[in-house]
Motif scaffolding. Structure first.
Motif, PDB file in Angstrom:
ATOM      1  N   ASP A 107      60.965 -14.810 -22.550  1.00 23.63           N
ATOM      2  CA  ASP A 107      59.685 -14.165 -22.249  1.00 23.63           C
ATOM      3  C   ASP A 107      59.480 -12.931 -23.111  1.00 23.63           C
ATOM      4  O   ASP A 107      58.402 -12.730 -23.700  1.00 23.63           O
TER       5      ASP A 107
ATOM      6  N   ILE B 256      51.825  -9.662 -14.050  1.00 29.70           N
ATOM      7  CA  ILE B 256      52.427 -10.991 -14.195  1.00 29.70           C
ATOM      8  C   ILE B 256      53.799 -10.874 -14.843  1.00 29.70           C
ATOM      9  O   ILE B 256      54.762 -11.528 -14.422  1.00 29.70           O
ATOM     10  N   MET B 257      53.910 -10.049 -15.868  1.00 28.19           N
ATOM     11  CA  MET B 257      55.213  -9.842 -16.513  1.00 28.19           C
ATOM     12  C   MET B 257      56.232  -9.321 -15.511  1.00 28.19           C
ATOM     13  O   MET B 257      57.378  -9.783 -15.471  1.00 28.19           O
TER      14      MET B 257
ATOM     15  N   TRP C 282      56.433 -12.609 -25.829  1.00 28.98           N
ATOM     16  CA  TRP C 282      55.474 -11.529 -25.655  1.00 28.98           C
ATOM     17  C   TRP C 282      55.563 -10.486 -26.769  1.00 28.98           C
ATOM     18  O   TRP C 282      54.802  -9.538 -26.796  1.00 28.98           O
TER      19      TRP C 282
ATOM     20  N   ARG D 243      47.995  -8.557 -16.801  1.00 20.67           N
ATOM     21  CA  ARG D 243      49.046  -9.040 -17.695  1.00 20.67           C
ATOM     22  C   ARG D 243      50.373  -8.358 -17.370  1.00 20.67           C
ATOM     23  O   ARG D 243      51.422  -8.998 -17.282  1.00 20.67           O
TER      24      ARG D 243
ATOM     25  N   ALA E   1      44.381 -15.732 -11.407  1.00 20.95           N
ATOM     26  CA  ALA E   1      45.713 -15.177 -11.622  1.00 20.95           C
ATOM     27  C   ALA E   1      46.178 -14.393 -10.394  1.00 20.95           C
ATOM     28  O   ALA E   1      47.326 -14.520  -9.958  1.00 20.95           O
TER      29      ALA E   1
ATOM     30  N   SER F  12      51.302 -17.492 -26.925  1.00 18.81           N
ATOM     31  CA  SER F  12      51.868 -16.162 -26.706  1.00 18.81           C
ATOM     32  C   SER F  12      51.935 -15.354 -28.000  1.00 18.81           C
ATOM     33  O   SER F  12      51.974 -15.927 -29.100  1.00 18.81           O
TER      34      SER F  12
ATOM     35  N   ASN G 249      44.649 -15.540 -16.686  1.00 21.29           N
ATOM     36  CA  ASN G 249      44.263 -14.172 -17.013  1.00 21.29           C
ATOM     37  C   ASN G 249      43.788 -14.065 -18.453  1.00 21.29           C
ATOM     38  O   ASN G 249      42.817 -13.354 -18.749  1.00 21.29           O
ATOM     39  N   GLU G 250      44.462 -14.764 -19.363  1.00 20.26           N
ATOM     40  CA  GLU G 250      44.106 -14.654 -20.784  1.00 20.26           C
ATOM     41  C   GLU G 250      42.787 -15.342 -21.111  1.00 20.26           C
ATOM     42  O   GLU G 250      42.187 -15.053 -22.154  1.00 20.26           O
TER      43      GLU G 250
ATOM     44  N   GLU H 236      49.283 -16.559 -15.876  1.00 16.55           N
ATOM     45  CA  GLU H 236      49.249 -15.908 -17.187  1.00 16.55           C
ATOM     46  C   GLU H 236      48.151 -16.497 -18.062  1.00 16.55           C
ATOM     47  O   GLU H 236      47.377 -15.762 -18.695  1.00 16.55           O
TER      48      GLU H 236
ATOM     49  N   ARG I  73      57.318 -12.069 -13.016  1.00 15.37           N
ATOM     50  CA  ARG I  73      58.247 -13.024 -13.621  1.00 15.37           C
ATOM     51  C   ARG I  73      59.653 -12.434 -13.691  1.00 15.37           C
ATOM     52  O   ARG I  73      60.647 -13.143 -13.494  1.00 15.37           O
TER      53      ARG I  73
END
Length: 606
Positions: free
Chosen positions: A537, A520-521, A541, A517, A484, A235, A476-477, A473, A524
């Motif tokens: 988190d 997803i944030m 991030w 991204r 994702a 992260s 996706n990265e 997450e 969560r």
């Protein structure tokens, strides 16, 4: 670090938390003993297991409702943008942390986190040193040593979330009178050590437990914890984002430089969990009412979603902490620490957090659309209708029905201010709610403090929904945006959000990596609210400055006229103005450590 600062004695190594199985009895039922020493303890199989079980009680330190169980204990929700501390006495510690005020309250909590987790780590090392010479069977020795090593990794990981790189003790148990000069290890070394440990022990652990052993560490817990550690390492803050001008701090607080390949390691780790033989985990599903699965999973001692949990005896802890006064909520839990300490009830009174408007706004409409999106159907004059079903199981809002403690029947909770206001009304002093809301996550809607039986609520530390979101997450990265998206749809389907004609549950079609991204944030934020995730988190991030500066907001609701159900809704800033600068990403190292060894590296800004 002085050894006596992480000292743990056998006289105090007792089981402080009762962990129950489905039969009301569990492997961590309280056992008090004042004559323990290494010889006596590890020559007896029962006491040997009692010693291991006492190490498990450290899981309660990070569990809801009091996520930080030191100096009275308080939830970490109010260290994020999801909640505000309700009462001034309880808010004092949070206020100190949220304004970067290195007061006694802040240092006591930081010192407590450091000390108690190292106590548990040293206890693991004592167990590993002695258990092989004891009477347990060979198979049980192997399994329990693996359990202990997972617990040790978990406790190291918590320390790393708060402090960055920490001293690695290995399996060493030094004599209490011996010099103890182990310095902080680089963050990357800590990650490598924990990843290696968890990789080694996972195959030694069972996939599931039943009966009296239910709640012990499993293979899935080891693999999921490994994935979470690697996710943090990948992260932004820890992956090259923890920049500092102090050469001694570089590499200690995180990796010196970013490396995108770290996301692949996290992705691979979560793939191992998803593909575990026998598929031991799944999201709890119910069909009676949209969102029932999300609601009911927290009320079941045994379910398919908890990967690692702090098991509890029957209780009304969440009801005491979160519910409004009309439902008997006091914010005081059961009046004693569930992790460490034996303070009187007054010490723990009123540590209740109330949801922020930021959290409320994060819940979409029932079709999955963001409330601020064009055509969402959101009505600012009637803002709580047609929302994501999870909203109704997370937040008590003005007009929400809940069991009344006095009438013992379902009745509306009123938080409006003005003529006809109730004891639950919005109040800037916090005598009821500072935000216009109360929490109800993990609460049983048929129960008040004086009505109904205790619940079977146990506290999630890692649950499968969290695993799926972390998997999303990482996917996706590494460029697997489609994977994702599948995880987000799975989460939203269980939540009771309408799929829509496109089957996309309100999610953007063909999002970019950046757009995914953000989704997803957001997911969560709502799925894991009040589960001790949001604060960490935002830090990993590297969004602390953006999200945790200035005041949060609440909703002041006023009735139009003396009767009726017409109201005005006004967003208002809360009284506390938060301060978050770079130094707030990590907590200060205890002064004792810095004073005992001048080579001990402190954290930036402290």
């Amino acid at each position: 670090m002085k050894l006596n600062y992480i000292k743990i004695t056998f006289a105090t190594m007792v089981v402080a938390v009762a962990i129950s199985s489905c039969k009301k009895q569990g492997f961590l039922d309280p056992v008090i003993s004042n004559d323990l020493n290494e010889t006596v303890t590890f020559s007896d199989s029962t006491r040997t297991l009692q010693f291991l079980n006492s190490i498990y009680d450290g899981l309660g330190i990070e569990a809801p409702p009091k996520n930080i169980d030191f100096a009275g204990g308080f939830p970490t929700a109010s260290l994020s943008d999801e909640a505000e501390g309700r009462f001034a006495p309880a808010g004092a510690t949070q206020n100190a942390i949220n304004t970067e005020n290195l007061s006694g309250r802040f240092t006591n909590v930081a010192d407590g986190v450091w000390t108690k987790y190292f106590q548990k780590i040293r206890a693991v090392n004592i167990y590993l040193k002695n258990v092989d010479a004891g009477p347990l069977s060979t198979a049980k020795k192997q399994r329990t040593k693996a359990e202990a090593r997972v617990l040790r990794a978990y406790y190291y990981f918590i320390l790393m979330k708060y402090f960055g790189g920490v001293p690695l003790l290995g399996d060493d148990v030094k004599d209490e009178s011996a010099p103890f000069d182990i310095l902080r290890s680089p963050y990357g070394d800590c990650v490598d050590y924990l990843s290696k440990e968890l990789t080694e022990v996972a195959p030694l652990l069972p996939v599931t437990y039943n009966g009296i052993d239910y709640g012990r560490v499993t293979r899935g817990a080891a693999l999921s914890l490994k994935g979470e550690i690697l996710l943090y390492a990948a992260s932004p803050f820890f992956n090259g984002g923890g920049t500092t001008d102090d050469d001694r701090q570089i590499g200690i607080i995180g990796y010196p430089t970013a490396d995108a390949s770290r996301w692949q390691k996290a992705y691979n780790a979560f793939t191992d969990v998803i593909n575990m033989p026998g598929n031991p985990y799944s999201l709890e599903q119910y069909t009676t009412k949209p969102g029932d699965g999300f609601y009911n999973l927290f009320l079941k001692r045994s379910n398919t979603e908890y990967v690692l949990a702090n098991m509890q005896p029957a209780n009304k802890n969440m009801e005491r902490y979160l519910l409004p006064p009309s439902c008997g909520g006091t914010g005081s839990g059961q009046g004693t620490s569930t992790g460490f300490g034996t303070a009187a009830v007054s010490t723990f009174e009123r540590f209740l957090d109330v949801p922020s408007q930021e959290l409320v706004d994060a819940f979409s409409m029932k079709d999955g659309k963001n409330i601020f999106a064009a055509g969402s159907g959101y009505n600012p004059n009637n803002p709580y209708v047609n929302r994501d079903p999870r909203f109704y199981y997370t937040v008590i809002y003005n007009g929400a029905n809940y069991m009344n403690n006095t009438t013992r029947a379902q009745a509306p909770i009123y938080t409006f201010l003005g003529t006809g206001q109730t004891a639950d009304a919005f109040n800037t002093t916090g005598t009821a709610t500072k935000t216009g809301y109360f929490g109800r996550k993990m609460c049983d809607s048929t129960v008040t403090i004086t009505l109904g039986a205790n619940t079977n609520t146990c506290y999630p530390l890692i649950r499968y929904a969290d695993v799926l979101l972390m998997y999303a997450e990482a996917a996706n990265e590494v460029g697997q945006t489609g994977i994702a998206m599948t995880q987000l749809k799975t989460i939203r389907n269980r939540a009771g959000i309408l799929p829509g004609t496109d089957g996309n549950y309100g999610l953007m079609v063909n999002p970019s990596q950046d757009q995914m991204r953000k989704m997803i944030m957001d997911e969560r934020f709502v799925e894991l609210a009040f589960e001790n995730k949001r604060s960490f988190d935002l830090k990993r991030w590297k969004l602390g400055e953006a999200k945790l500066n200035g005041p949060l907001t609440g909703m002041k609701i006023q009735r139009i006229g003396n009767t009726g159900s017409n109201y005005t809704f006004t967003r208002v800033p809360l009284t506390q103005t938060r301060i978050f600068t770079f130094k707030s990403y990590l907590w200060p190292i205890p002064v004792k450590e810095l004073g005992n060894n001048l080579d001990f590296v402190k954290n930036p800004g402290w």
